[in-house]
Scaffold this active site. Structure first.
Site, PDB file in Angstrom:
ATOM      1  N   SER A  89    -104.451  32.256  78.709  1.00 24.88           N
ATOM      2  CA  SER A  89    -105.231  31.041  78.470  1.00 24.88           C
ATOM      3  C   SER A  89    -106.642  31.446  78.088  1.00 24.88           C
ATOM      4  CB  SER A  89    -105.237  30.197  79.745  1.00 24.88           C
ATOM      5  OG  SER A  89    -106.382  29.366  79.768  1.00 24.88           O
ATOM      6  N   LYS A  99    -103.783  33.004  83.956  1.00 19.17           N
ATOM      7  CA  LYS A  99    -102.585  32.403  83.378  1.00 19.17           C
ATOM      8  C   LYS A  99    -101.731  33.348  82.548  1.00 19.17           C
ATOM      9  CE  LYS A  99    -101.513  28.576  83.055  1.00 19.17           C
ATOM     10  NZ  LYS A  99    -101.494  27.158  83.120  1.00 19.17           N
ATOM     11  N   GLU A 129     -91.345  27.434  75.531  1.00 17.94           N
ATOM     12  CA  GLU A 129     -91.835  26.066  75.295  1.00 17.94           C
ATOM     13  C   GLU A 129     -91.749  25.687  73.818  1.00 17.94           C
ATOM     14  OE1 GLU A 129     -95.659  25.280  77.456  1.00 17.94           O
ATOM     15  OE2 GLU A 129     -95.246  27.292  78.201  1.00 17.94           O
TER      16      GLU A 129
END
Ligand code: ARG
Length: 463
Positions: free
Chosen positions: A283, A289, A296
């Site tokens: 991130s 992260k 996804e």
């Protein structure tokens, strides 16, 4: 002078004004259909050879066409070819260059042919190649899943229904569910291929042609399984493209389900797996992260492919026989569906190979949700209770365990016996995760012995 070179000034003597630049851009397809160039040349070669065999064109013409098309292919491959928007599509571009190179022989290539049967042939040839690549990729993905399943034929995890812990399963068994799905996808693709691999050429514009064509000869030369039997149908229907996109959508839906599970399993709350770093991203703001972006995105791209299916169905629904220019709109969705599925299968094959499993987290999760409650009921049935009574008895035992915040297997024998006197010491075998797994030794069940047998069967099938 090549008549096609003057196309920008109008199609033929019939036209009194040229196309506007906007209309030219709007109607052209060369920007995307040029990727079918090899199919176009293969189709033209087969057609020209047949024309010569049938004495519709001379041997010299054929030799010139063969030589010219070889040069066109070389120019396209090396990137020298000049694609012209004013020549509308791949077919006219190739033909115009051929005629520039070899003169009149090039002008004879289109004898007994129309762009309508030509384009239908090109798409089918192109799609057949895609289907064959996808078949190989589906097999590779299954093999990658089998390898992981083999490592985890004994690894216990909670099986879910309603995303609530239901019964213990092995991770290997869970992965084999996806192998089954991808195998059916491969079968569907093989079935679609049969209907894709038919020859439209010879249908000409819509009604057939007055030249003595040998359509079977062309079909054979192109490795097709036969000819389209009705000229109107041959040039107009794109059901084969719809079928392919439907099969591609289903394969993507299977990928999407797997993606959803990967995302869940990788979350801190599950902590079941790690995906290799090269398939995750960080991130820009949260330094801790690591995100499962590939999974996804695949889930997102599934919507895109299913959208193409809808687009193609709508493209077809209002078209009267025979060819309509609407059909030019079949290509972009079809190309994108194939590209998306191909890339997704490739990346998943690699990504599944880079997964590491936290077996302890999986086992802990399986211990949490009273996953062996059914086993206690089955135990009581073996002791003579009707299943419905056993079900009620176990519900009471689970209630007690919940109130003490322990697993069923942690309740002392004396406590368990309060629920039913038939319960003996051997109950703890039934209540263990291992015992539960081993008990499901039915064909297609989760017992490690069954999982191993299935892995062997799949490997044999894929070898
Ligand atoms: N580019 C056209 C297509 O993709 C080729 C066929 C054109 N035929 C015609 N009659 N305008 O469908």
């Amino acid at each position: 002078m090549n008549p096609l070179d003057k196309k920008s000034e109008g199609w033929s003597a019939l036209f009194s004004e040229p196309m506007s630049e906007l209309v030219q851009r709007y109607t052209a397809s060369v920007g995307f259909d040029k990727r079918m160039w090899r199919a176009d040349i293969d189709g033209s070669l087969a057609h020209a050879r047949m024309l010569a065999a049938q004495k519709v064109i001379s041997g010299e013409d054929l030799a010139a066409i063969e030589k010219g098309l070889a040069q066109v292919a070389q120019e396209i491959e090396s990137g020298q070819f000049q694609w012209k928007l004013e020549l509308e599509d791949v077919h006219l571009n190739v033909e115009a260059r051929l005629t520039q190179l070899v003169g009149d022989a090039g002008k004879r290539l289109h004898t007994g042919r129309s762009r309508n049967d030509q384009v239908a042939t090109d798409i089918r040839l192109w799609l057949r190649g895609e289907i064959d690549t996808i078949a190989t990729l589906l097999a590779a993905l299954q093999k990658s899943l089998l390898e992981l399943a083999d490592k985890h034929a004994d690894t216990v995890m909670p099986g879910f229904t309603h995303l609530q812990v239901a019964q213990p399963v092995t991770f290997g068994h869970h992965l084999l569910a996806y192998v089954e799905m991808f195998q059916r996808d491969a079968e569907r693709m093989a079935d679609v291929r049969k209907r894709v691999n038919r020859l439209p050429l010879g249908a000409a514009a819509l009604a057939g042609t007055s030249y003595p064509l040998d359509r079977e000869m062309v079909a054979k030369a192109l490795g097709m399984d036969g000819i389209c039997r009705n000229s109107l149908d041959a040039v107009s229907d794109r059901d084969f493209a719809i079928e392919f996109t439907a099969a591609a959508s289903l394969a993507m839906v299977h990928i999407s389900r797997l993606s959803e599970e990967l995302v869940l399993w990788m979350s801190q709350n599950f902590g079941f797996i790690r995906i290799a770093d090269r398939f995750t991203t960080g991130s820009s703001i949260m330094p801790q992260k690591k995100n499962p972006d590939v999974a996804e995105l695949a889930r997102g791209k599934t919507g895109r492919v299913a959208g193409h299916l809808m687009g193609l169905l709508m493209l077809m629904k209002g078209q009267p026989l025979a060819y309509n220019k609407d059909n030019q709109e079949d290509k972009e969705p079809l190309f994108d569906a194939a590209d998306t599925l191909r890339d997704t299968l490739r990346i998943f094959t690699e990504m599944m190979g880079g997964i590491t499993v936290n077996a302890q987290a999986m086992e802990q999760a399986a211990l949490k949700g009273y996953a062996t409650a059914t086993d206690l009921a089955d135990y009581l049935v073996k002791k003579g209770l009707p299943f419905r009574d056993a079900h009620d008895t176990v519900a009471q035992a689970v209630k007690a365990a919940v109130s003490h915040n322990v697993d069923l297997s942690e309740l002392p024998l004396t406590v368990l016996q309060q629920f039913h006197p038939a319960i003996g010491k051997d109950v703890y075998d039934a209540l263990s995760l291992r015992g539960s797994l081993d008990a499901r030794n039915v064909a297609g069940g989760t017992a490690p012995a069954q999982v191993r047998a299935e892995i062997a069967r799949h490997r044999q099938r894929l070898s």
